[in-house]
Design a protein around this motif. Sequence first.
Motif, PDB file in Angstrom:
ATOM      1  N   UNK A 101       0.825  -1.314  -0.025  1.00  0.00           N
ATOM      2  CA  UNK A 101      -0.061  -0.018   0.103  1.00  0.00           C
ATOM      3  C   UNK A 101       0.863   1.249   0.029  1.00  0.00           C
ATOM      4  N   UNK A 102       1.975   1.196   0.735  1.00  0.00           N
ATOM      5  CA  UNK A 102       2.793   2.528   0.704  1.00  0.00           C
ATOM      6  C   UNK A 102       3.525   2.536  -0.530  1.00  0.00           C
ATOM      7  N   UNK A 103       3.803   1.507  -1.450  1.00  0.00           N
ATOM      8  CA  UNK A 103       4.387   1.695  -2.672  1.00  0.00           C
ATOM      9  C   UNK A 103       3.552   2.119  -3.509  1.00  0.00           C
ATOM     10  N   UNK A 104       2.370   1.776  -3.533  1.00  0.00           N
ATOM     11  CA  UNK A 104       1.299   2.152  -4.549  1.00  0.00           C
ATOM     12  C   UNK A 104       0.896   3.695  -4.190  1.00  0.00           C
ATOM     13  N   UNK A 105       0.807   4.034  -3.047  1.00  0.00           N
ATOM     14  CA  UNK A 105       0.439   5.610  -2.477  1.00  0.00           C
ATOM     15  C   UNK A 105       1.505   6.461  -2.876  1.00  0.00           C
TER      16      UNK A 105
END
Length: 87
Positions: free
Chosen positions: A82-86
């Motif tokens: 999720x951090x990579x996507x956001x």
Amino acid sequence: MVELLIFILVAVSVTNIICNEYIFGWFRNIFIKYFPYSLVRKLITCPTCLGAWVGAALWWLFPYEGNMWLVMIMAGLVSSIANKLIN
């Protein structure tokens, strides 16, 4: 499903606050200045890396049924993705 969304929001928010926000700037600057090659310095400046550990730590707040270690690893992976996507 709602619990998963809350978990992702909390994990991304905590990671963003530690890695990017002004409130922890002094903390990051200490590690960047005095420990330029340390693992902690790399961890607090990388949202994907820190997100995995934040997710693994947050599994205590979101109890799920099943294998404890498997759930902790999955929580870390979900947080990191999720951090990579956001970010």
